[in-house]
Design a protein around this motif. Structure first.
Motif, short mmCIF file in Angstrom:
data_model
loop_
_atom_site.label_atom_id
_atom_site.label_comp_id
_atom_site.label_asym_id
_atom_site.label_seq_id
_atom_site.Cartn_x
_atom_site.Cartn_y
_atom_site.Cartn_z
N GLY A 302 0.79 -1.22 0.00
CA GLY A 302 0.00 0.00 0.00
C GLY A 302 0.82 1.26 0.00
O GLY A 302 0.28 2.36 -0.06
N TYR A 305 1.66 2.36 -4.76
CA TYR A 305 0.52 2.69 -5.58
C TYR A 305 -0.76 2.21 -4.90
O TYR A 305 -0.73 1.30 -4.07
N PRO A 306 -1.89 2.79 -5.26
CA PRO A 306 -3.14 2.28 -4.71
C PRO A 306 -3.52 0.94 -5.34
O PRO A 306 -3.04 0.58 -6.41
N SER A 379 -10.40 2.56 -6.41
CA SER A 379 -9.01 2.77 -6.01
C SER A 379 -8.97 2.92 -4.51
O SER A 379 -9.76 3.66 -3.92
N ARG A 381 -6.29 3.34 -1.04
CA ARG A 381 -4.98 3.49 -0.39
C ARG A 381 -5.16 3.25 1.10
O ARG A 381 -6.15 3.69 1.69
N ASN A 414 -1.15 -1.93 -7.33
CA ASN A 414 -0.43 -2.66 -6.29
C ASN A 414 -0.62 -4.16 -6.36
O ASN A 414 -0.40 -4.85 -5.39
#
Length: 430
Positions: A302, A305-306, A379, A381, A414
């Protein structure tokens, strides 16, 4: 914070009004008023000019006809932590809100007419709504006349009724809140299960009052809220099994209900509210039959990138949120979820689902309308360094006549894809 002794020309070391104000927070230099609160020996140094230009109430206190004469203002209606964060906000427009202090701070924001701080507190509560605290927040929203917060609490309760009534806080809510709950025309829980949850609440209240759980005492506890139940939202068998045998209703009340089940209307019938609608929420799991020990650890994924995933639906529906895999129960996760142009950020607590899978729901503040065959990009995160990933996911899930088809999202990503990744469920209203 200890008082800062004045130094020569500290002003030229500060490049903005904010930096200078931050320096003066709880500083005895030029202080002309102090605050103290109950249960604490700590005194907070302040400056009437800063307070008076921040709040009309403080202006009246220090510069009005009945201006405060004492050099120390004693507040009996707050605590040290909340007072400190409140004063910090007056100087810097910054404060640290927590679940323990936010209610006390919103009280001070209301008392001293600070709409910006009030808004900050309300947003914090909205971002941190969950099944354990939503009822407490609902009571506070009503207390402070925060209509939008109250609306969002009811919206959360409507979508997550089962979890809310199963929470530890449910038995402690007031009879007024129970009455409001039963007046809702839409709840995501069958009527028979709602009744059983409220009956447990009734019996808990009986035990608190040292009353035996007899029919008479149960009815005394529930009061007029009993008429919020919708007996005809359940089958006659369910009514007979749960309500008629609870002792809550008198024989005179039962007779016209049973007559109604047989198609006979009686003027003596007191339950005339419309049948309750169970909101049609569906959870589309990408990993049917998965077990907690099937999850793989995806460390540090994490941080770069998301995680992204795309999907389409075969008919118009509403996207309510997603469920993500999580660590053991009680772990907290700071998460940002984006669905096309919609974004939500909050801290979420991992808990076991009914399928005994650790995870947490991330719900949108408002349902997102999805059109048939529209491509939706999710998306997410998270600041957690140890993430979890499901494996062997389905490309297509069909539930209640709705088909959700998953697609890979473009890189950088990810590692989440159609067959693996962070997204456990897609939560839709269909």
């Amino acid at each position: 914070m200890a008082s800062v002794q004045p130094t020569v020309d500290w002003q030229s070391t500060k490049n903005s009004v904010l930096e200078r104000n931050r320096h003066m927070f709880n500083n005895s230099d030029m202080s002309d008023i102090s605050f103290a609160c109950e249960g604490s020996d700590k005194t907070f140094h302040a400056h009437k000019y800063v307070l008076g230009t921040s709040s009309a109430v403080f202006h009246a206190m220090f510069y009005g006809e009945l201006a405060e004469k004492d050099s120390v203002v004693h507040l009996s209606d707050t605590n040290e932590e909340s007072l400190e964060q409140f004063l910090r906000f007056l100087y810097t427009e910054e404060c640290t809100l927590t679940a323990d202090n936010v209610i006390a701070i919103i009280y001070l924001a209301k008392k001293y007419i600070l709409p910006l701080l009030n808004e900050k507190c309300v947003n914090f509560l909205l971002e941190n709504l969950n099944s354990e605290n939503v009822l407490d927040i609902l009571d506070q929203a009503s207390r402070f006349d925060e209509k939008e917060l109250e609306k969002q609490c009811w919206k959360f309760i409507q979508s997550n009724t089962g979890k809310v009534v199963a929470s530890d806080s449910f038995n402690s809510i007031s009879q007024t809140t129970i009455a409001k709950l039963l007046m809702r025309d839409k709840l995501n829980l069958p009527e028979s299960e709602l009744f059983q949850a409220v009956l447990k609440w009734i019996d808990f209240q009986c035990s608190r009052k040292n009353l035996e759980s007899t029919g008479v005492n149960r009815r005394l506890i529930i009061g007029e809220a009993i008429y919020g139940f919708r007996p005809f939202s359940m089958s006659q068998a369910e009514f007979d099994q749960h309500i008629s045998k609870s002792g809550l209703l008198t024989e005179e009340e039962l007779v016209p209900i049973f007559a109604k089940f047989c198609g006979i209307d009686s003027p003596a019938l007191k339950w005339k509210l419309p049948n309750r609608t169970v909101e049609n929420i569906a959870r589309f799991s990408r990993f049917p039959g998965i077990k907690d020990n099937d999850l793989l650890v995806a460390s540090d994924s994490g941080k770069i990138y998301p995680d992204r995933l795309r999907f389409t639906v075969n008919k118009d529906v509403l996207l309510l949120g997603v469920r993500l895999f999580g660590e053991q129960s009680g772990s907290e996760n700071l998460v940002t979820l984006e669905a096309n142009e919609v974004k939500v950020t909050g801290t979420y607590t991992s808990e076991l689902s009914q399928d005994n899978i650790h995870g947490f729901d991330v719900m949108l503040k408002e349902p997102l309308q999805l059109k048939r065959n529209e491509v939706i990009t999710l998306s997410v995160r998270t600041e957690k360094t140890q993430l979890f990933s499901g494996q062997n996911g389905s490309h297509k899930v069909v539930l209640k006549g709705v088909t959700v088809t998953f697609r890979n999202a473009p890189f950088p990503n990810n590692g989440t894809c159609v067959t693996s990744g962070q997204f456990h469920e897609i939560i839709l209203s269909i």
